[in-house]
Motif scaffolding. Structure first.
Motif, PDB file in Angstrom:
ATOM      1  N   SER A 217       1.979   1.962  -6.407  1.00 28.06           N
ATOM      2  CA  SER A 217       1.694   1.124  -5.250  1.00 28.06           C
ATOM      3  C   SER A 217       1.265   2.002  -4.084  1.00 28.06           C
ATOM      4  O   SER A 217       1.776   3.115  -3.906  1.00 28.06           O
ATOM      5  N   LEU A 218       0.326   1.497  -3.279  1.00 28.19           N
ATOM      6  CA  LEU A 218      -0.076   2.196  -2.058  1.00 28.19           C
ATOM      7  C   LEU A 218       0.544   1.542  -0.831  1.00 28.19           C
ATOM      8  O   LEU A 218       0.120   1.801   0.299  1.00 28.19           O
ATOM      9  N   GLY A 219       1.561   0.705  -1.055  1.00 22.75           N
ATOM     10  CA  GLY A 219       2.252   0.091   0.066  1.00 22.75           C
ATOM     11  C   GLY A 219       2.086  -1.409   0.119  1.00 22.75           C
ATOM     12  O   GLY A 219       1.378  -2.002  -0.702  1.00 22.75           O
ATOM     13  N   PRO A 220       2.712  -2.043   1.104  1.00 26.14           N
ATOM     14  CA  PRO A 220       2.722  -3.503   1.162  1.00 26.14           C
ATOM     15  C   PRO A 220       1.429  -4.129   1.660  1.00 26.14           C
ATOM     16  O   PRO A 220       1.257  -5.342   1.577  1.00 26.14           O
ATOM     17  N   ARG A 221       0.514  -3.329   2.179  1.00 27.88           N
ATOM     18  CA  ARG A 221      -0.744  -3.889   2.680  1.00 27.88           C
ATOM     19  C   ARG A 221      -1.856  -3.661   1.661  1.00 27.88           C
ATOM     20  O   ARG A 221      -1.904  -2.636   0.985  1.00 27.88           O
ATOM     21  N   ILE A 222      -2.772  -4.599   1.577  1.00 27.44           N
ATOM     22  CA  ILE A 222      -3.905  -4.499   0.660  1.00 27.44           C
ATOM     23  C   ILE A 222      -5.021  -3.721   1.347  1.00 27.44           C
ATOM     24  O   ILE A 222      -5.512  -4.123   2.406  1.00 27.44           O
ATOM     25  N   LEU A 223      -5.418  -2.612   0.754  1.00 22.66           N
ATOM     26  CA  LEU A 223      -6.451  -1.759   1.331  1.00 22.66           C
ATOM     27  C   LEU A 223      -7.813  -2.093   0.733  1.00 22.66           C
ATOM     28  O   LEU A 223      -7.921  -2.545  -0.404  1.00 22.66           O
ATOM     29  N   ARG A 224      -8.846  -1.842   1.494  1.00 24.97           N
ATOM     30  CA  ARG A 224     -10.193  -1.987   0.962  1.00 24.97           C
ATOM     31  C   ARG A 224     -10.424  -0.950  -0.131  1.00 24.97           C
ATOM     32  O   ARG A 224      -9.814   0.119  -0.133  1.00 24.97           O
ATOM     33  N   ALA A 225     -11.346  -1.256  -1.021  1.00 22.49           N
ATOM     34  CA  ALA A 225     -11.610  -0.361  -2.147  1.00 22.49           C
ATOM     35  C   ALA A 225     -12.070   1.009  -1.671  1.00 22.49           C
ATOM     36  O   ALA A 225     -11.721   2.030  -2.275  1.00 22.49           O
ATOM     37  N   GLU A 226     -12.854   1.058  -0.589  1.00 19.41           N
ATOM     38  CA  GLU A 226     -13.348   2.347  -0.100  1.00 19.41           C
ATOM     39  C   GLU A 226     -12.285   3.111   0.686  1.00 19.41           C
ATOM     40  O   GLU A 226     -12.458   4.305   0.976  1.00 19.41           O
ATOM     41  N   THR A 227     -11.190   2.439   1.035  1.00 21.23           N
ATOM     42  CA  THR A 227     -10.105   3.086   1.779  1.00 21.23           C
ATOM     43  C   THR A 227      -9.007   3.576   0.853  1.00 21.23           C
ATOM     44  O   THR A 227      -8.392   4.620   1.089  1.00 21.23           O
TER      45      THR A 227
END
Length: 243
Positions: A217-227
């Motif tokens: 997981s990269l955390g509770p927020r959904i990141l953009r694909a480029e981020t």
């Protein structure tokens, strides 16, 4: 001093060097350097050379610059942890942005991949390598990150990760327990798989896990694909003590 990556063959006739083409144009027309100026040339393999310009020629639309190597040393600026980013193709110029910023952060290699939800289909390795080279010069990298010639299917990417003995991680929004804080100490080679705008499908995530790639997981927020890939790379380098 301005820094430029060159082919190792340019440095073969040490201590003399001759620069033509794009680099000569940059030196003469853009930077307007003259004889006596100092630059740094990098062979892309870990060595950098201090060069004093001895002759600057401008003849019409043709430029050539001669120089003399005055010193060489091992190039710095490279993290111990070598990260390969397996990034799903993105639409527009987003993939270019990933290459640029990933190089600045310290990624060692980029491999574009094709997944179920990919929207972007265009990929030009020559354009990508130019972006990488310019970003590496600007960010004082010592090595030039690799870029695959063609995108790989996910199955081929997973096979490559296994063959090269890399520790593989796939960023997946449905993973809620394991994170990049769990990276094993002393890790030397890491492969990060990042999906397209719509993310990896459940079947793809399961396919990766079956191949020995762990979901994180990269955390509770959904990141953009480029981020997402840049965040994952920065966190991994921080965890390893390289940032």
């Amino acid at each position: 001093m301005n820094r430029f990556f060159v082919e190792p063959s340019v440095l073969a006739a040490t201590p003399q060097v001759l620069l033509e083409g794009e680099i000569a144009h940059q030196l003469t027309r853009v930077l307007r350097l003259v004889a006596g100026g100092q630059i740094v040339l990098l062979d892309g393999q870990g060595t950098e050379y201090e060069v004093e310009l001895t002759e600057v020629r401008r003849q019409g639309k043709t430029e050539a610059v001669a120089g003399r190597i005055t010193g060489q040393r091992a190039a710095g600026g490279e993290p111990r942890l070598r990260i390969t980013l397996y990034q799903a193709l993105l639409k527009g110029e987003k993939f270019d942005w990933v290459l640029q910023k990933g190089t600045e952060i310290g990624l060692a290699a980029f491999v574009p991949i094709l997944t179920e939800r990919c929207v972007g289909q265009g990929f030009r390795a020559d354009r990508g390598r130019r972006i990488i080279r310019e970003a590496a010069e600007q960010s004082r990298r010592g090595l030039l990150p690799d870029l695959a010639d063609q995108p790989l299917r996910l199955a081929d990417a997973l096979a490559q990760i296994k063959e090269q003995g890399q520790t593989g991680l796939i960023a997946w929004e449905e993973e809620h327990h394991r994170s990049l804080k769990d990276l094993p100490p002393g890790l030397e080679r890491l492969a990060l798989l990042i999906g397209p705008e719509g993310g990896f499908s459940q079947a793809e995530a399961r396919q990766a896990q079956a191949a020995g790639v762990e979901a994180v997981s990269l955390g509770p927020r959904i990141l953009r694909a480029e981020t997402a890939g840049l965040v994952a790379a920065a966190l991994s380098l921080y965890q390893s003590g390289d940032m």
